[in-house]
Design a protein around this motif. Structure first.
Motif, short mmCIF file in Angstrom:
data_model
loop_
_atom_site.label_atom_id
_atom_site.label_comp_id
_atom_site.label_asym_id
_atom_site.label_seq_id
_atom_site.Cartn_x
_atom_site.Cartn_y
_atom_site.Cartn_z
N GLN A 123 8.12 7.89 -5.44
CA GLN A 123 8.72 9.03 -5.32
C GLN A 123 10.79 8.81 -4.96
OE1 GLN A 123 9.56 7.85 -0.87
NE2 GLN A 123 9.33 10.05 -0.05
N LEU A 125 5.52 3.43 -4.54
CA LEU A 125 4.85 3.26 -3.23
C LEU A 125 3.41 2.83 -3.41
CD1 LEU A 125 6.49 6.10 -1.06
CD2 LEU A 125 6.50 3.59 -0.37
N ARG A 133 11.16 -5.48 -1.85
CA ARG A 133 12.16 -3.91 -1.04
C ARG A 133 12.99 -3.36 -1.86
NH1 ARG A 133 11.64 -2.61 4.54
NH2 ARG A 133 12.08 -0.97 3.60
N TYR A 170 -4.36 7.22 3.92
CA TYR A 170 -4.02 6.12 2.42
C TYR A 170 -3.46 5.78 4.17
CZ TYR A 170 -5.05 8.56 -1.58
OH TYR A 170 -5.13 9.38 -2.24
N GLY A 214 8.23 14.63 -4.62
CA GLY A 214 7.80 14.28 -3.38
C GLY A 214 6.94 12.99 -4.25
N LEU A 215 5.55 12.98 -3.77
CA LEU A 215 5.27 11.75 -4.72
C LEU A 215 3.81 11.86 -5.49
CD1 LEU A 215 6.03 11.14 -1.51
CD2 LEU A 215 3.72 9.48 -1.99
N TYR A 228 2.85 5.30 -6.46
CA TYR A 228 3.26 6.11 -6.81
C TYR A 228 4.79 6.01 -6.87
CZ TYR A 228 -0.81 9.06 -3.93
OH TYR A 228 -1.65 9.94 -3.76
N MET A 282 12.49 4.91 -6.13
CA MET A 282 11.08 4.47 -5.28
C MET A 282 9.80 4.39 -5.50
SD MET A 282 10.93 3.07 -1.86
CE MET A 282 11.55 4.02 -0.20
N PHE A 287 0.32 2.67 3.19
CA PHE A 287 0.93 2.64 2.51
C PHE A 287 1.71 1.39 3.02
CE2 PHE A 287 2.04 6.53 0.01
CZ PHE A 287 0.86 7.43 0.59
N GLY A 288 2.49 1.30 1.71
CA GLY A 288 3.93 -0.06 2.03
C GLY A 288 4.77 0.11 2.42
N SER A 289 6.41 0.04 2.64
CA SER A 289 7.49 -0.27 2.45
C SER A 289 8.25 0.07 1.82
CB SER A 289 8.03 -1.45 3.46
OG SER A 289 7.26 -1.54 4.70
N GLY A 290 7.40 0.68 0.62
CA GLY A 290 8.36 0.92 -0.49
C GLY A 290 9.42 -0.02 -1.45
N PHE A 320 -3.10 2.58 -5.10
CA PHE A 320 -2.76 3.44 -6.11
C PHE A 320 -1.24 3.55 -5.44
CE2 PHE A 320 -5.91 6.72 -3.86
CZ PHE A 320 -6.50 6.29 -3.58
N SER A 373 -6.85 2.61 0.22
CA SER A 373 -7.78 3.47 1.11
C SER A 373 -9.35 2.35 1.33
CB SER A 373 -8.07 4.72 0.85
OG SER A 373 -8.30 4.79 0.17
#
Lengths: 112, 114
Positions: B37, B90, B9, B103, B42-43, B35, B88, B105-108, B33, B94
């Motif tokens: 943030q 992420l 985390r 998608y 945004g992402l 990303y 962050m 997503f994980g918690s980041g 994927f 999919s």
């Protein structure tokens, strides 16, 4: 090129009031449209999606969104917000699930 | 429910270190994927993969690489971490390239490079 614009960076709404978050997209063909929500410190959760058919889409947590092709918009609405709705909301557009472009997000605060 | 798990985390790394961010999904998704943030931006898509050993650059691949040796695992690698990679991160997955379900997503992972 595809793009997504969320014109409101931050919105504050009183608990129990209605909510509308704006989203405008740019895409040549029929887009696939999504709204995601991100609670603090968490990943993104899918609220709803539009691919075709009825332009009013129902999602989870009491949210809905309306696709308006003539306005290139996909605004998110909720008739009565709850304090737990405070989060960041992302609109997204894609030509397929494999390439989605996200807006910059709108942070929603709830006034008690 | 499908789960996307990011191994850390929070991470703090030093400039110049090689950093590995791990992501595992448990529902046999083909697409994965990465990303990043950042506030107001945004992402932004770094890399994505449609299948094992396949990878494609996203919008901001510079300074990053990826590895997908197994279908369920997609690793993001910062070859030489820099302070401008503090962000962050992420991970998302999919089901299939042709599916339009969005998608998961994980918690980041919040990475700080000092």
């Amino acid at each position: 090129a595809q793009s997504v614009t969320q014109p409101d960076i931050h919105i504050t709404v009183s608990e129990g009031a209605s909510l509308e978050l704006r989203c405008n997209y740019s895409y040549g063909a029929t887009p696939y449209l999504f709204w995601y929500v991100q609670s603090p410190g968490q990943g993104l959760q899918l609220l709803l999606k539009y691919f075709s058919g009825d332009t009013l889409v129902q999602g989870i947590k009491g949210f809905e969104a309306e696709f308006k092709r003539s306005q290139s918009s996909f605004n998110l609405r909720k008739p009565s917000v709850h304090w737990s709705d405070a989060a960041e909301y992302f609109c997204a557009v894609g030509s397929s699930a494999s390439k989605i472009i996200f807006g910059s997000g709108t942070r929603l605060s709830i006034r008690p | 429910d499908v789960k996307v798990t990011q191994s850390s985390r929070y991470l703090v790394k030093r400039t110049g270190e090689k950093v590995f961010l791990e992501c595992v999904q448990d529902m046999d998704h083909e697409n994965m994927f990465w990303y990043r943030q950042d506030p107001g931006l945004g992402l932004r898509l770094i890399y994505f993969s449609y299948d094992v050993k396949m990878k494609e650059k996203g919008d901001i691949p510079e300074g990053y690489s990826v590895s997908r040796e197994k279908k369920e695992r997609f690793s993001l690698i910062l070859e030489s971490a820099s302070t401008n990679q503090t962000s962050m991160y992420l991970c998302a997955s999919s089901y299939r390239r042709e599916d339009y379900y969005g998608y998961t997503f994980g918690s980041g992972t919040r990475l700080t490079v000092v």
